[in-house]
Structure formats: C-alpha cells, structure tokens
Design a protein around this motif. Structure first.
Motif, PDB file in Angstrom:
ATOM      1  N   GLY A  22       0.814  -1.202   0.000  1.00 54.34           N
ATOM      2  CA  GLY A  22       0.000   0.000   0.000  1.00 54.34           C
ATOM      3  C   GLY A  22       0.854   1.260   0.000  1.00 54.34           C
ATOM      4  N   LYS A  23       0.180   2.397   0.010  1.00 55.84           N
ATOM      5  CA  LYS A  23       0.842   3.708  -0.062  1.00 55.84           C
ATOM      6  C   LYS A  23       1.765   3.942   1.133  1.00 55.84           C
ATOM      7  CE  LYS A  23      -0.223   8.621  -0.346  1.00 55.84           C
ATOM      8  NZ  LYS A  23      -1.287   9.623  -0.386  1.00 55.84           N
ATOM      9  N   ASN A  24       2.877   4.625   0.866  1.00 48.68           N
ATOM     10  CA  ASN A  24       3.840   5.055   1.882  1.00 48.68           C
ATOM     11  C   ASN A  24       4.527   3.860   2.530  1.00 48.68           C
ATOM     12  OD1 ASN A  24       5.360   6.840   3.390  1.00 48.68           O
ATOM     13  ND2 ASN A  24       3.820   7.006   4.995  1.00 48.68           N
ATOM     14  N   PHE A  25       5.246   3.119   1.733  1.00 51.16           N
ATOM     15  CA  PHE A  25       5.975   1.946   2.219  1.00 51.16           C
ATOM     16  C   PHE A  25       7.402   2.335   2.586  1.00 51.16           C
ATOM     17  CE2 PHE A  25       8.366  -1.999   1.824  1.00 51.16           C
ATOM     18  CZ  PHE A  25       7.538  -2.899   2.475  1.00 51.16           C
ATOM     19  N   GLY A  26       7.860   1.882   3.752  1.00 50.78           N
ATOM     20  CA  GLY A  26       9.251   2.103   4.162  1.00 50.78           C
ATOM     21  C   GLY A  26       9.505   3.396   4.897  1.00 50.78           C
ATOM     22  N   SER A  27       8.469   3.987   5.464  1.00 52.30           N
ATOM     23  CA  SER A  27       8.666   5.218   6.229  1.00 52.30           C
ATOM     24  C   SER A  27       9.310   4.882   7.574  1.00 52.30           C
ATOM     25  CB  SER A  27       7.324   5.923   6.440  1.00 52.30           C
ATOM     26  OG  SER A  27       6.428   5.068   7.139  1.00 52.30           O
ATOM     27  N   GLY A  28       9.589   5.901   8.369  1.00 50.58           N
ATOM     28  CA  GLY A  28      10.164   5.666   9.690  1.00 50.58           C
ATOM     29  C   GLY A  28      11.672   5.757   9.678  1.00 50.58           C
ATOM     30  N   SER A  29      12.313   4.963  10.507  1.00 48.45           N
ATOM     31  CA  SER A  29      13.763   5.055  10.667  1.00 48.45           C
ATOM     32  C   SER A  29      14.479   4.625   9.388  1.00 48.45           C
ATOM     33  CB  SER A  29      14.233   4.198  11.843  1.00 48.45           C
ATOM     34  OG  SER A  29      14.168   2.833  11.516  1.00 48.45           O
ATOM     35  N   SER A  30      15.738   4.985   9.308  1.00 51.52           N
ATOM     36  CA  SER A  30      16.499   4.768   8.076  1.00 51.52           C
ATOM     37  C   SER A  30      17.195   3.420   8.038  1.00 51.52           C
ATOM     38  CB  SER A  30      17.543   5.885   7.924  1.00 51.52           C
ATOM     39  OG  SER A  30      18.420   5.872   9.029  1.00 51.52           O
ATOM     40  N   ARG A  31      16.776   2.464   8.831  1.00 55.15           N
ATOM     41  CA  ARG A  31      17.473   1.183   8.933  1.00 55.15           C
ATOM     42  C   ARG A  31      17.564   0.452   7.589  1.00 55.15           C
ATOM     43  NH1 ARG A  31      13.104  -1.332  13.044  1.00 55.15           N
ATOM     44  NH2 ARG A  31      13.598   0.676  13.941  1.00 55.15           N
ATOM     45  N   GLU A  32      18.776   0.160   7.197  1.00 60.02           N
ATOM     46  CA  GLU A  32      19.020  -0.596   5.969  1.00 60.02           C
ATOM     47  C   GLU A  32      18.552  -2.039   6.121  1.00 60.02           C
ATOM     48  OE1 GLU A  32      22.588  -1.053   2.711  1.00 60.02           O
ATOM     49  OE2 GLU A  32      23.142  -0.755   4.810  1.00 60.02           O
ATOM     50  N   HIS A  33      18.421  -2.487   7.367  1.00 62.61           N
ATOM     51  CA  HIS A  33      17.987  -3.853   7.651  1.00 62.61           C
ATOM     52  C   HIS A  33      16.629  -4.156   7.013  1.00 62.61           C
ATOM     53  CE1 HIS A  33      20.800  -2.554  10.729  1.00 62.61           C
ATOM     54  NE2 HIS A  33      21.107  -3.816  10.955  1.00 62.61           N
ATOM     55  N   ALA A  34      15.788  -3.135   6.814  1.00 65.00           N
ATOM     56  CA  ALA A  34      14.483  -3.361   6.173  1.00 65.00           C
ATOM     57  C   ALA A  34      14.681  -3.876   4.748  1.00 65.00           C
ATOM     58  CB  ALA A  34      13.660  -2.074   6.175  1.00 65.00           C
ATOM     59  N   ALA A  35      15.607  -3.276   4.015  1.00 64.17           N
ATOM     60  CA  ALA A  35      15.904  -3.757   2.655  1.00 64.17           C
ATOM     61  C   ALA A  35      16.541  -5.144   2.711  1.00 64.17           C
ATOM     62  CB  ALA A  35      16.821  -2.767   1.940  1.00 64.17           C
ATOM     63  N   TRP A  36      17.394  -5.379   3.705  1.00 65.47           N
ATOM     64  CA  TRP A  36      18.010  -6.708   3.868  1.00 65.47           C
ATOM     65  C   TRP A  36      16.938  -7.776   4.067  1.00 65.47           C
ATOM     66  CZ3 TRP A  36      22.473  -5.975   7.993  1.00 65.47           C
ATOM     67  CH2 TRP A  36      23.440  -5.110   7.474  1.00 65.47           C
ATOM     68  N   ALA A  37      15.931  -7.458   4.900  1.00 63.35           N
ATOM     69  CA  ALA A  37      14.874  -8.430   5.192  1.00 63.35           C
ATOM     70  C   ALA A  37      14.041  -8.728   3.949  1.00 63.35           C
ATOM     71  CB  ALA A  37      13.994  -7.916   6.328  1.00 63.35           C
ATOM     72  N   ILE A  38      13.721  -7.700   3.187  1.00 66.07           N
ATOM     73  CA  ILE A  38      12.929  -7.897   1.969  1.00 66.07           C
ATOM     74  C   ILE A  38      13.708  -8.745   0.962  1.00 66.07           C
ATOM     75  CG2 ILE A  38      11.988  -6.662  -0.039  1.00 66.07           C
ATOM     76  CD1 ILE A  38      11.115  -4.490   2.040  1.00 66.07           C
ATOM     77  N   ASP A  39      14.965  -8.406   0.764  1.00 65.01           N
ATOM     78  CA  ASP A  39      15.819  -9.180  -0.135  1.00 65.01           C
ATOM     79  C   ASP A  39      16.020 -10.601   0.402  1.00 65.01           C
ATOM     80  OD1 ASP A  39      17.731  -9.538  -2.367  1.00 65.01           O
ATOM     81  OD2 ASP A  39      19.241  -9.547  -0.758  1.00 65.01           O
ATOM     82  N   GLY A  40      16.262 -10.726   1.696  1.00 61.16           N
ATOM     83  CA  GLY A  40      16.496 -12.033   2.300  1.00 61.16           C
ATOM     84  C   GLY A  40      15.311 -12.961   2.194  1.00 61.16           C
ATOM     85  N   TYR A  41      14.108 -12.400   2.176  1.00 64.30           N
ATOM     86  CA  TYR A  41      12.910 -13.225   2.013  1.00 64.30           C
ATOM     87  C   TYR A  41      12.783 -13.730   0.574  1.00 64.30           C
ATOM     88  CZ  TYR A  41       8.136 -14.884   2.314  1.00 64.30           C
ATOM     89  OH  TYR A  41       7.023 -15.681   2.268  1.00 64.30           O
ATOM     90  N   GLY A  42      13.376 -12.995  -0.361  1.00 66.82           N
ATOM     91  CA  GLY A  42      13.319 -13.392  -1.769  1.00 66.82           C
ATOM     92  C   GLY A  42      12.601 -12.419  -2.678  1.00 66.82           C
ATOM     93  N   PHE A  43      12.182 -11.283  -2.139  1.00 65.07           N
ATOM     94  CA  PHE A  43      11.545 -10.276  -2.990  1.00 65.07           C
ATOM     95  C   PHE A  43      12.615  -9.524  -3.773  1.00 65.07           C
ATOM     96  CE2 PHE A  43       8.166 -10.441   0.383  1.00 65.07           C
ATOM     97  CZ  PHE A  43       7.189 -11.009  -0.419  1.00 65.07           C
ATOM     98  N   LYS A  44      12.392  -9.403  -5.064  1.00 68.22           N
ATOM     99  CA  LYS A  44      13.293  -8.644  -5.936  1.00 68.22           C
ATOM    100  C   LYS A  44      12.723  -7.284  -6.287  1.00 68.22           C
ATOM    101  CE  LYS A  44      16.211 -11.891  -5.944  1.00 68.22           C
ATOM    102  NZ  LYS A  44      17.197 -11.712  -4.887  1.00 68.22           N
ATOM    103  N   VAL A  45      11.399  -7.139  -6.130  1.00 70.22           N
ATOM    104  CA  VAL A  45      10.698  -5.897  -6.475  1.00 70.22           C
ATOM    105  C   VAL A  45       9.663  -5.618  -5.386  1.00 70.22           C
ATOM    106  CG1 VAL A  45       9.141  -4.786  -8.149  1.00 70.22           C
ATOM    107  CG2 VAL A  45      10.956  -6.311  -8.954  1.00 70.22           C
ATOM    108  N   VAL A  46       9.517  -4.343  -5.051  1.00 69.39           N
ATOM    109  CA  VAL A  46       8.402  -3.892  -4.214  1.00 69.39           C
ATOM    110  C   VAL A  46       7.672  -2.831  -5.033  1.00 69.39           C
ATOM    111  CG1 VAL A  46       7.652  -2.864  -2.040  1.00 69.39           C
ATOM    112  CG2 VAL A  46       9.721  -4.284  -2.099  1.00 69.39           C
TER     113      VAL A  46
END
Length: 194
Positions: A73-97
């Motif tokens: 949905g709208k406004n994905f990835g707001s909040g703190s600047s933690r790079e770990h969020a991208a790590w988790a998405i990639d680690g799960y297997g998502f290549k695109v959001v």
C-alpha cells in the motif's frame, strides 16, 4: 549483486498503508551486522504469534500467494532509516516492491541492496490489488531496461522512473564499489592527466 533486467512473477499483496521500517523488521532484530537470516524475520510481528507459530491470516503465511514481487500500500518504508528493512525484503526473496509511494531513504536502501522499488499510480496499484484478489496467480512483468511494469492479468502497463545511475548498477549487477571498480581505467587515466 545479481543483474536485474526483466522479471515476471506472481505477487504477494500487502494492501496496508504507512508500513514503516519497524513493521518491516522490528528493532529487536537489528543487532546483527550482516544480511544473513533477515528474511526469516520480515514482518515478524505481523507474521508470527508470540510463541513463534505462524499467524494463519497473514499474507506471507498464505500458500495462495507467492512470488518475488511484493505489492504494498501507499507510503511503504517510512520511519527510521534502517538498511535492515531492505536486507529483510531481499532475504525473504523479494526482488521488487511495488507501491505508489516510498520513503526516500528506504527507496535508496532498497536500490543499494538489489531490490527494485517501483512507483506506480494510485489507479494502477488498485488495479493490481483487484487482479490479485480475483486471481492469486496474477503475475506482473517488470522490464527495467524499458522502465515498464505490466499487469499480465489485464495487459495494462505503466512506465516508472528510476535514477539512471541506479538503473545502470542494477542492470549490470553492480553495487557502488563494483561500479567504481568498473571505471578504474578511466579514473587512472584522469589521475595521470592531472
């Protein structure tokens, strides 16, 4: 990084707005300093009960939905600047959001980690959710070279923007260091000329 040129995949729908990085990867998992295992904790508080068992009503635990594209949905990835969020998405297997808005820092962190954030119009996002609700096997095609996303259920497409430098890096499978190393000859020539 893996090269990204074109991807066709079924999708995982997450029609929740204002998903912040603490919801993507809760702070208690930020102690690790490498990317290993972060996918296991993606959306941990939504995905698991307190005893660690999967919550049956959360989309990542629903066998109807799978694929390497997360539609959010709208406004994905707001909040703190933690790079770990991208790590988790990639680690799960998502290549695109896919979303109609990303927080800037999240968007850059995703691109730096080989995950392509695709911004679409509100109408196109609604169409994707509608298609997936009608048919969980709906697939999308993301053509990075042409910068076009296609809903294969309807045949409708939309163009998307991307920073040209980040596009070059993704298409060639380069992170920032690899990119600089690929320009080593030019950099050395420039230094000699000075």
């Amino acid at each position: 990084m893996e090269k990204f040129i074109k991807l066709t995949s079924t999708v995982v729908p997450l029609p929740i707005e204002n998903v912040d990085t603490d919801q993507i990867i809760p702070a208690r998992f930020l102690k690790a300093t490498d990317k290993e295992g972060f996918g296991n904790n993606l959306f941990a508080d939504w995905r698991y009960n307190k005893d660690g068992s999967p919550k049956a009503d959360f989309v990542l635990n629903n066998s109807l939905y799978k694929g390497s594209i997360l539609v959010a949905g709208k406004n994905f990835g707001s909040g703190s600047s933690r790079e770990h969020a991208a790590w988790a998405i990639d680690g799960y297997g998502f290549k695109v959001v896919v979303s109609n808005f990303f927080a800037d820092i999240f968007q850059n962190n995703a691109l730096n980690n080989g995950v392509l954030p695709v911004v679409v119009s509100t109408e196109f996002l609604a169409e994707i959710f509608s298609s997936v609700n009608s048919n969980p096997a709906t697939s999308l095609t993301i053509d990075l070279e042409k910068q076009i996303i296609t809903n294969n259920e309807t045949g409708n497409s939309e163009s998307f923007d991307i920073n040209p430098y980040k596009k070059e890096c993704l298409v060639n499978g380069l992170d920032d260091i690899d990119y600089l190393l690929s320009k080593k000859v030019q950099i050395e020539a420039y230094e000699k000329a000075r």
